[in-house]
Design a protein around this motif. Structure first.
Motif, short mmCIF file in Angstrom:
data_model
loop_
_atom_site.label_atom_id
_atom_site.label_comp_id
_atom_site.label_asym_id
_atom_site.label_seq_id
_atom_site.Cartn_x
_atom_site.Cartn_y
_atom_site.Cartn_z
N MET A 83 10.17 3.64 -35.54
CA MET A 83 8.78 3.28 -35.23
C MET A 83 8.28 3.97 -33.94
O MET A 83 7.27 3.57 -33.39
CB MET A 83 8.64 1.76 -35.08
N LYS A 84 8.98 5.01 -33.51
CA LYS A 84 8.65 5.65 -32.24
C LYS A 84 7.23 6.23 -32.21
O LYS A 84 6.63 6.33 -31.16
CB LYS A 84 9.67 6.72 -31.87
N ASP A 85 6.69 6.58 -33.36
CA ASP A 85 5.35 7.16 -33.41
C ASP A 85 4.24 6.12 -33.53
O ASP A 85 3.06 6.46 -33.49
CB ASP A 85 5.25 8.14 -34.58
N VAL A 86 4.63 4.86 -33.70
CA VAL A 86 3.66 3.78 -33.87
C VAL A 86 3.31 3.18 -32.51
O VAL A 86 4.20 2.81 -31.75
CB VAL A 86 4.21 2.68 -34.81
N THR A 87 2.03 3.09 -32.21
CA THR A 87 1.58 2.41 -31.01
C THR A 87 1.36 0.95 -31.36
O THR A 87 0.61 0.64 -32.29
CB THR A 87 0.26 3.02 -30.48
N VAL A 88 2.03 0.06 -30.63
CA VAL A 88 1.94 -1.37 -30.91
C VAL A 88 1.18 -2.05 -29.77
O VAL A 88 1.67 -2.10 -28.64
CB VAL A 88 3.33 -2.01 -31.07
N PHE A 89 -0.01 -2.52 -30.09
CA PHE A 89 -0.83 -3.25 -29.12
C PHE A 89 -0.63 -4.75 -29.34
O PHE A 89 -0.61 -5.20 -30.49
CB PHE A 89 -2.31 -2.93 -29.29
N VAL A 90 -0.54 -5.49 -28.25
CA VAL A 90 -0.47 -6.95 -28.33
C VAL A 90 -1.82 -7.48 -27.84
O VAL A 90 -2.19 -7.29 -26.69
CB VAL A 90 0.67 -7.52 -27.46
N ALA A 91 -2.54 -8.11 -28.75
CA ALA A 91 -3.86 -8.67 -28.42
C ALA A 91 -3.70 -10.17 -28.19
O ALA A 91 -3.15 -10.88 -29.03
CB ALA A 91 -4.84 -8.41 -29.55
N ASP A 92 -4.19 -10.63 -27.07
CA ASP A 92 -4.14 -12.06 -26.74
C ASP A 92 -5.13 -12.79 -27.64
O ASP A 92 -6.34 -12.60 -27.54
CB ASP A 92 -4.49 -12.26 -25.27
N PHE A 93 -4.62 -13.63 -28.52
CA PHE A 93 -5.45 -14.32 -29.49
C PHE A 93 -6.53 -15.17 -28.82
O PHE A 93 -7.62 -15.33 -29.36
CB PHE A 93 -4.58 -15.19 -30.41
N ASP A 94 -6.23 -15.72 -27.66
CA ASP A 94 -7.19 -16.58 -26.98
C ASP A 94 -8.27 -15.82 -26.23
O ASP A 94 -9.29 -16.40 -25.87
CB ASP A 94 -6.45 -17.51 -26.01
N LYS A 95 -8.06 -14.53 -25.99
CA LYS A 95 -9.01 -13.75 -25.19
C LYS A 95 -9.76 -12.68 -25.97
O LYS A 95 -10.88 -12.35 -25.62
CB LYS A 95 -8.29 -13.10 -24.01
N GLU A 96 -9.15 -12.11 -26.98
CA GLU A 96 -9.74 -10.98 -27.69
C GLU A 96 -10.57 -11.42 -28.90
O GLU A 96 -10.39 -10.94 -30.02
CB GLU A 96 -8.64 -9.99 -28.12
N THR A 97 -11.52 -12.32 -28.64
CA THR A 97 -12.30 -12.90 -29.74
C THR A 97 -13.22 -11.86 -30.41
O THR A 97 -13.42 -11.93 -31.63
CB THR A 97 -13.12 -14.10 -29.24
N ALA A 98 -13.74 -10.92 -29.66
CA ALA A 98 -14.60 -9.89 -30.27
C ALA A 98 -13.79 -9.02 -31.22
O ALA A 98 -14.25 -8.68 -32.32
CB ALA A 98 -15.25 -9.03 -29.18
N LEU A 99 -12.57 -8.68 -30.83
CA LEU A 99 -11.70 -7.88 -31.70
C LEU A 99 -11.33 -8.68 -32.95
O LEU A 99 -11.34 -8.14 -34.06
CB LEU A 99 -10.44 -7.46 -30.93
N GLU A 100 -11.03 -9.95 -32.78
CA GLU A 100 -10.70 -10.81 -33.92
C GLU A 100 -11.86 -10.84 -34.91
O GLU A 100 -11.65 -10.72 -36.13
CB GLU A 100 -10.39 -12.23 -33.46
N LYS A 101 -13.05 -10.97 -34.39
CA LYS A 101 -14.23 -11.01 -35.25
C LYS A 101 -14.42 -9.67 -35.96
O LYS A 101 -14.67 -9.63 -37.17
CB LYS A 101 -15.47 -11.36 -34.42
N ALA A 102 -14.28 -8.58 -35.22
CA ALA A 102 -14.46 -7.25 -35.81
C ALA A 102 -13.45 -6.97 -36.91
O ALA A 102 -13.78 -6.35 -37.92
CB ALA A 102 -14.36 -6.18 -34.72
N LEU A 103 -12.22 -7.44 -36.73
CA LEU A 103 -11.17 -7.20 -37.72
C LEU A 103 -10.99 -8.37 -38.69
O LEU A 103 -10.10 -8.33 -39.54
CB LEU A 103 -9.84 -6.91 -37.00
N ARG A 104 -11.81 -9.40 -38.54
CA ARG A 104 -11.75 -10.59 -39.39
C ARG A 104 -10.34 -11.21 -39.37
O ARG A 104 -9.74 -11.48 -40.41
CB ARG A 104 -12.20 -10.27 -40.81
#
Length: 140
Positions: A83-104
């Motif tokens: 998985m060396k080529d995969v970028t893994v982002f950790v999104a804080d579920f309690d803070k990234e509400t706009a991202l959650e909405k955008a990605l449903r």
């Protein structure tokens, strides 16, 4: 080193410093080759998608027992050579509400996988490492 002449002592110290420098350089290169996870950053995420890089976003919450169960598998996979080529982002579920909405994304412990700038897979609540590997592998 007390018994060495000053010039020999300086050479020995210099050699030790160079060995230490090369060791740190090697360790730094190894760490960057298998970077693991990183906190979600909108600019970096958008850039990775724009360049078509393989990306996984993990919606994580510190209070979530499923997320805690996923953590060992995430740590192993994010630093694995496959998985060396995969970028893994950790999104804080309690803070990234706009991202959650955008990605449903409706709940924590969700992985959203992208390849070529498009979502290709999604998994919620999965704790089995082989199943997570299969989901992440769709980014490649």
């Amino acid at each position: 080193m007390k018994h060495l002449k000053p010039q020999a002592r300086e050479n020995t110290v210099l050699k030790m410093l160079l060995k230490g420098f090369f060791l740190l350089t090697f360790l730094g290169a190894s760490a960057s080759a298998f970077a693991g996870t990183q906190p979600y950053n909108k600019a970096q995420f958008d850039g990775a998608l724009a360049h078509g890089k393989p990306v996984v976003i993990w919606f994580h919450a510190s209070w979530c027992p499923t997320c805690r169960a996923q953590q060992p598998a995430v740590d192993r996979l994010a630093t694995s050579s496959e998985m060396k080529d995969v970028t893994v982002f950790v999104a804080d579920f309690d803070k990234e509400t706009a991202l959650e909405k955008a990605l449903r994304v409706a709940q924590q412990s969700t992985f959203v996988v992208f390849r070529g700038g498009r979502e290709v897979a999604r998994s919620t609540g999965e704790t089995d490492e082989q199943a997570i590997r299969a989901t992440w592998g769709k980014a490649l």
